[in-house]
Design a protein around this motif. Structure first.
Motif: not given
Length: 563
Positions: A219-226, A230-236, A245-251, A543-544
């Protein structure tokens, strides 16, 4: 006497006539009762058979978790998160077809179907009834409409049970779970790499990921991508001690329920498949490499550092000319000095520094649970490659490999294997030490100062009570033998620094300045509007920090085990 006999005969005749008339009336009434009874009996029988049919169907549906119900071709085991929330599930559905040769009354059938499915194109259905031997009327019919169809009692209506793969979380785990094709074969993510196991396992496959944590980070990655365009984003987010791994996201991501044929490379898994020159997030490895060789201590001084140096035809300069010429090794890392990092790497030497980067996993091929893994290039380390690698240029790696490297330099120096699959039994395995004792502590304490001191580049991530330490990385993206203006902005963090448990990395691909965004330090009054610099300290770190505000309470109550 004759008259008397005649009278008796007439009376007997009348009595006989009256008797026959009464007998006939009784027969007629009996036949009517029998007919009514038979009519209701038939209706009762029809409904009894129908109820038995529905009851047997229900019992079959209730048993759909048993493997023998499915053929190996169709069945796939469920996939759940660490808290048993369904991420992928196999269910049964019913498709309704029409066998046209069995249709007795087309007009009556069309009228009945129109009542049940008022929104269908009945001109098309009428044409199919006249031209086809068989056609599908409704895929994945609802329970309510199925019952209505069965009550029609039309033999031309042919139900067929099928197995469906559904993804209740939609886009949330798309790059982890992946997709299957129309033949039920895994084509990406865990659906592909665990295809055989999913087909044959009776039990769900449990992952290490947490749905709630994944949701908040995405949710936060999508918010800050806007916000940062940014062209895309990722977090782990990964446990540094066991690799879970508790979370792995690529947008951007996708909805696996739609079974899209995705060809746009922007949908790549940026954590595992995308390779990037990640910039200054490599400087802690340079610092740790020299500490591991016992060539420096945090307080070792480097004097008269120039503002720029040359390597062949290339110039290497500082990102900030205000950086002092005299710095300790620790200060070089805190203030993200390029020239100081080159000098530290030169003490280690090309071969030893390359060996260290491979040892901690940053420049070594990685074995992972999903197949979408970028191959690692084996770089030839000369003096210029050594210089640029010291501050994260000239070498490319994945976010996953970076996460492993940060785990090793913060967990005491022990090897770990990043994993998405929850181990069935927690066994004490002998840990393999990769770097010397004491190195991790010195690195982590310095990473903390990057976040909580005025000279550090990651002050926006200083979330109270979570003791975050980390390093920023701003890198120009290579383009046709040179570098473009497009940035890869990364923040790699460790927390809590008093007892490291997790590595958390946020990467933004080609972010832009945000003129309307309001910045505010957590420990100071006031703030200001607009991004001053298009660097990681003003994008990925922000963002972090905002993500940690959201997920910190969950981690503190559910997972952190601070001694």
């Amino acid at each position: 006497m004759e008259k008397l006999r005649s009278k008796i005969i007439i009376e007997d005749y009348k009595n006989n006539f009256d008797f026959k008339k009464n007998n006939t009336s009784l027969n007629i009434e009996f036949n009517r009762v029998a007919f009514v009874f038979f009519f209701f009996f038939i209706i009762y029988l029809i409904y009894t058979i129908h109820l038995i049919h529905l009851g047997s169907r229900k019992s079959k549906i209730e048993l759909n978790n048993d493997l023998p119900m499915f053929t190996n071709k169709l069945y796939r085991a469920d996939i759940v998160d660490i808290n048993d929330n369904y991420l992928a599930k196999t269910i049964k559905s019913i498709d309704i077809g029409i066998k046209t040769s069995d249709v007795i009354d087309k007009k009556k059938l069309l009228l009945s179907l129109n009542i049940i499915f008022p929104n269908k194109d009945f001109n098309k259905i009428k044409k199919q009834l006249n031209t086809k031997k068989f056609f599908w009327l409704e895929k994945k019919v609802s329970e309510e409409n199925y019952e209505k169809l069965m009550k029609l009692g039309d033999n031309s209506i042919k139900p067929e049970e099928k197995v469906l793969r559904i993804y209740p979380q939609k886009n949330l785990f798309s790059h982890i779970i992946g997709q299957i094709d129309d033949d039920n074969n895994g084509i990406s993510g865990l659906e592909k790499s665990f295809d055989e196991i999913l087909r044959n396992s009776k039990k769900p496959i449990k992952l290490t990921v947490d749905k709630d944590v994944q949701f908040l980070i995405r949710k936060e990655l999508i918010k800050y991508q806007e916000i940062f365009k940014s062209k895309g984003s990722a977090a782990i987010l990964m446990n540094v001690n066991n690799g879970n791994i508790l979370s792995l996201i690529s947008l951007p991501d996708f909805n696996p329920n739609e079974r899209q044929n995705i060809t746009d490379v922007n949908f790549i898994n940026r954590v595992t498949k995308g390779t990037y020159e990640l910039g200054s997030v490599f400087k802690p490895f340079t610092f740790a490499s020299a500490l591991n060789e016992d060539l420096i201590k945090p307080e070792t001084k480097f004097l008269d550092l120039p503002k720029s140096i040359r390597c062949d035809k290339h110039r290497i300069g500082e990102y900030d000319n205000k950086i002092p010429s005299d710095l300790t090794a620790e200060q070089i890392l805190i203030r993200s000095g390029n020239i100081g990092s080159v000098r530290i790497a030169q003490l280690v030497g090309p071969e030893k520094h390359k060996s260290f980067l491979k040892k901690v996993g940053v420049l070594n091929s990685i074995d992972f649970d999903i197949d979408e893994i970028a191959p690692q290039k084996d770089y030839n380390f000369g003096k210029c490659r050594l210089a640029t690698a010291s501050f994260g240029h000239g070498v490319a790696t994945t976010i996953l490999q970076l996460a492993k490297g940060y785990a090793v330099i913060s967990n005491g120096g022990y090897d770990i294997k990043p994993s998405l699959i929850k181990k069935t039994t927690e066994t004490e395995e002998k840990k393999n030490r990769l770097i010397n004792k004491g190195v991790s502590y010195q690195v982590v304490m310095t990473l903390r100062k990057i976040v909580n001191t005025e000279e550090g580049t990651a002050k926006f991530a200083d979330v109270p009570n979570y003791e975050i330490g980390g390093k920023t990385g701003t890198a120009d993206q290579p383009e046709e033998g040179s570098y473009s203006e497009a940035k890869i902005n990364t923040f790699a963090s460790i927390f809590p620094t008093s007892n490291p448990q997790y590595v958390f990395i946020v990467m933004l691909d080609t972010p832009q300045k945000a003129k309307d965004y309001y910045y505010k330090y957590r420990h100071q009054k006031g703030g200001w509007k607009g991004t001053l610099y298009n660097t990681a300290g003003w994008t990925s770190v922000e963002v972090a920090g905002k993500i940690m505000d959201k997920i910190g309470p969950i981690l503190a109550t559910k997972y952190l085990e601070i001694n």
